[in-house]
Design a protein around this motif. Structure first.
Motif, PDB file in Angstrom:
ATOM      1  N   GLU A  57       7.623  25.406 -32.152  1.00 50.43           N
ATOM      2  CA  GLU A  57       7.033  26.459 -31.330  1.00 50.43           C
ATOM      3  C   GLU A  57       5.611  26.795 -31.821  1.00 50.43           C
ATOM      4  OE1 GLU A  57      11.292  28.825 -30.656  1.00 50.43           O
ATOM      5  OE2 GLU A  57       9.671  29.727 -31.821  1.00 50.43           O
ATOM      6  N   GLU A  58       4.947  27.568 -30.993  1.00 52.87           N
ATOM      7  CA  GLU A  58       3.623  28.022 -31.406  1.00 52.87           C
ATOM      8  C   GLU A  58       3.744  28.927 -32.634  1.00 52.87           C
ATOM      9  OE1 GLU A  58      -0.291  30.416 -29.645  1.00 52.87           O
ATOM     10  OE2 GLU A  58       1.598  30.373 -28.514  1.00 52.87           O
ATOM     11  N   ARG A  59       2.908  28.666 -33.631  1.00 52.91           N
ATOM     12  CA  ARG A  59       2.950  29.453 -34.858  1.00 52.91           C
ATOM     13  C   ARG A  59       2.208  30.769 -34.658  1.00 52.91           C
ATOM     14  NH1 ARG A  59      -0.012  26.543 -39.509  1.00 52.91           N
ATOM     15  NH2 ARG A  59      -1.827  27.369 -38.397  1.00 52.91           N
ATOM     16  N   PRO A  60       2.837  31.896 -35.041  1.00 52.93           N
ATOM     17  CA  PRO A  60       2.131  33.176 -34.917  1.00 52.93           C
ATOM     18  C   PRO A  60       0.929  33.215 -35.865  1.00 52.93           C
ATOM     19  CG  PRO A  60       4.193  33.450 -36.118  1.00 52.93           C
ATOM     20  CD  PRO A  60       4.206  32.063 -35.577  1.00 52.93           C
ATOM     21  N   ARG A  61      -0.167  33.806 -35.423  1.00 55.31           N
ATOM     22  CA  ARG A  61      -1.373  33.893 -36.241  1.00 55.31           C
ATOM     23  C   ARG A  61      -1.365  35.202 -37.036  1.00 55.31           C
ATOM     24  NH1 ARG A  61      -6.661  32.437 -32.913  1.00 55.31           N
ATOM     25  NH2 ARG A  61      -7.410  32.037 -35.047  1.00 55.31           N
TER      26      ARG A  61
ATOM     27  N   LEU B 123      -8.212  35.335 -39.807  1.00 50.57           N
ATOM     28  CA  LEU B 123      -7.069  35.002 -38.964  1.00 50.57           C
ATOM     29  C   LEU B 123      -6.695  33.548 -39.196  1.00 50.57           C
ATOM     30  CD1 LEU B 123      -5.420  36.579 -36.851  1.00 50.57           C
ATOM     31  CD2 LEU B 123      -6.883  35.582 -35.087  1.00 50.57           C
ATOM     32  N   SER B 124      -5.411  33.294 -39.415  1.00 53.57           N
ATOM     33  CA  SER B 124      -4.950  31.926 -39.661  1.00 53.57           C
ATOM     34  C   SER B 124      -5.198  31.048 -38.436  1.00 53.57           C
ATOM     35  CB  SER B 124      -3.460  31.918 -40.026  1.00 53.57           C
ATOM     36  OG  SER B 124      -2.687  32.451 -38.961  1.00 53.57           O
ATOM     37  N   GLU B 125      -5.299  29.742 -38.673  1.00 54.55           N
ATOM     38  CA  GLU B 125      -5.566  28.802 -37.591  1.00 54.55           C
ATOM     39  C   GLU B 125      -4.369  28.709 -36.639  1.00 54.55           C
ATOM     40  OE1 GLU B 125      -8.342  27.215 -36.954  1.00 54.55           O
ATOM     41  OE2 GLU B 125      -9.378  28.085 -38.680  1.00 54.55           O
ATOM     42  N   PRO B 126      -4.621  28.533 -35.333  1.00 54.01           N
ATOM     43  CA  PRO B 126      -3.505  28.337 -34.394  1.00 54.01           C
ATOM     44  C   PRO B 126      -2.860  26.979 -34.627  1.00 54.01           C
ATOM     45  CG  PRO B 126      -5.607  27.983 -33.287  1.00 54.01           C
ATOM     46  CD  PRO B 126      -5.935  28.506 -34.664  1.00 54.01           C
ATOM     47  N   GLY B 127      -1.584  26.890 -34.316  1.00 52.29           N
ATOM     48  CA  GLY B 127      -0.896  25.614 -34.507  1.00 52.29           C
ATOM     49  C   GLY B 127       0.568  25.707 -34.116  1.00 52.29           C
ATOM     50  N   LEU B 128       1.298  24.659 -34.427  1.00 49.47           N
ATOM     51  CA  LEU B 128       2.735  24.595 -34.141  1.00 49.47           C
ATOM     52  C   LEU B 128       3.522  24.645 -35.442  1.00 49.47           C
ATOM     53  CD1 LEU B 128       2.695  21.730 -31.463  1.00 49.47           C
ATOM     54  CD2 LEU B 128       2.806  24.197 -31.047  1.00 49.47           C
ATOM     55  N   SER B 129       4.732  25.183 -35.380  1.00 45.45           N
ATOM     56  CA  SER B 129       5.601  25.227 -36.558  1.00 45.45           C
ATOM     57  C   SER B 129       7.057  25.105 -36.113  1.00 45.45           C
ATOM     58  CB  SER B 129       5.397  26.538 -37.322  1.00 45.45           C
ATOM     59  OG  SER B 129       5.781  27.639 -36.523  1.00 45.45           O
TER      60      SER B 129
END
Length: 380
Positions: free
Chosen positions: A175-179, A160-166
């Motif tokens: 906004e919050e980046r979808p994982r 699962l990709s790391e949580p973050g903003l994009s």
């Protein structure tokens, strides 16, 4: 397979090559449940997908021979009609067209491959029309006499990709980046059959492991039907046991240093070889004798070698020579010396104490700060 043969197959994974006939995939979750499968002609995929798969394929043929890449050989006892070898041969002959055979292979992998997280099994069939070669090494593409039909399997972790903003262009906002679940670089794989002497060798395969110490022996024996290779670490430990067993309690610093110097010299002389340098029992004996081990100590060598490594076991020089750095360790001090300047370190008895003496010729730094250590209070 040697470096040149591996490189030749690796070069086939590029945009203008259409040797790959079919790709099959199986996505498995951490509970060993199949989530989805892929079965289709390779060039039916989009150009972007093909490019990403090529990168995975090339990674599966990367690394050092004997460390990440291992040549495994089958004996006549490994190639029976119900063997793992027979299943690989059937997959190759059918060119992955039979779903039942492909599924049987996937199920075998899932049963024996120990990972504990999500992973993606990729299996391709490819047909490489081997070009002939002139005396000067130039490839003659109109002089091919053989098509190398082979399988390449890659097992890739899916994380699962790391949580973050994009930045979202649609809303023009951060906004919050979808994982997402991302397919990573392969951790395990194999090429079957081997491409030895630029020709098909159905009695061998090339095995890949990203982690040299995680070889997955159960998977190798059950799915590939070949003996598990000896890891770099195990070979180094075996060599160390041979040394301590042969030299006994009186394992002198000077002898071990001389062994290291000789190994480093051998590794340097053979660094351009297409195959890694190995030492058999007789070569290890010669190394110890050349390094100053006395004849009375060598009397124990044969028994120690056979008990530790086995009569016919060869040891890779890169595994026992390491990076070439000479390391001296005490409970409180670690010293690493450039192999070209081992003359700077000596053993001496100073005021009744056993000491390692390091000759200082150039500048010295302590925690990055240049210092001097030879001046007394009067500046001398």
């Amino acid at each position: 397979m040697n470096k040149r043969e591996i490189s030749e197959i690796k070069k086939q994974f590029k945009k203008d090559n259409n040797a790959i006939t079919r790709i099959c995939g199986c996505y498995v979750d951490a509970e060993k449940q199949i989530r989805t499968k892929l079965k289709e002609a390779f060039f039916a995929l989009s150009e972007e997908e093909i490019f990403k798969y090529y990168e995975i394929f090339k990674k599966t043929l990367s690394g050092s021979l004997g460390k990440n890449l291992h040549n495994l050989e089958y004996s006549i006892h490994d190639e029976g009609p119900e063997s793992a070898h027979a299943l690989l041969m059937k997959l190759r002959e059918e060119k992955l067209a039979d779903d039942e055979t492909v599924d049987a292979f996937f199920e075998k992998v899932i049963e024996t491959y120990d990972h504990g997280e999500n992973y993606y099994i990729i299996l391709i069939h490819s047909a490489y029309d081997i070009p002939g070669k002139a005396a000067d090494g130039e490839e003659l593409f109109d002089a091919s006499e053989e098509v190398y039909q082979h399988l390449l399997c890659c097992i890739c972790p899916v994380k699962l990709s790391e949580p973050g903003l994009s930045y979202n262009e649609m809303t023009n906002a951060i906004e919050e980046r979808p994982r997402d679940w991302w397919v990573q670089a392969p951790m395990t794989g194999f090429l079957f059959p081997a491409f030895n002497d630029r020709s098909t060798d159905i009695h061998g395969l090339l095995y890949y492991s990203k982690n040299p110490e995680a070889l997955h022996g159960e998977f190798i024996e059950a799915c590939l039907g070949a003996p598990t290779p000896v890891s770099f670490k195990a070979q180094k430990e075996a060599f160390q046991e041979i040394l301590t067993g042969t030299l006994g309690e009186e394992c002198e610093y000077e002898i071990v240093r001389q062994i290291h110097e000789n190994l480093t010299e051998m590794a340097e002389e053979h660094k351009e070889d297409t195959e890694p340098l190995t030492l058999g029992k007789s070569q290890v004996r010669e190394l110890l004798e050349k390094s100053g081990v006395e004849p009375e100590r060598m009397e124990r060598f044969d028994q120690v070698y056979e008990e530790t490594a086995g009569e016919n076991t060869a040891i890779l020089v890169p595994a026992i020579a390491g990076t070439g750095k000479f390391a001296v360790k005490t409970p409180d001090v670690d010293i690493r010396v450039n192999p070209d300047r081992l003359d700077l370190v000596e053993t001496r008895l100073v005021e009744g104490r056993k000491c390692l003496v390091i000759a200082v010729e150039d500048n010295i730094e302590v925690n990055g700060v240049p210092v001097t250590i030879w001046a007394d209070k009067n500046g001398h």
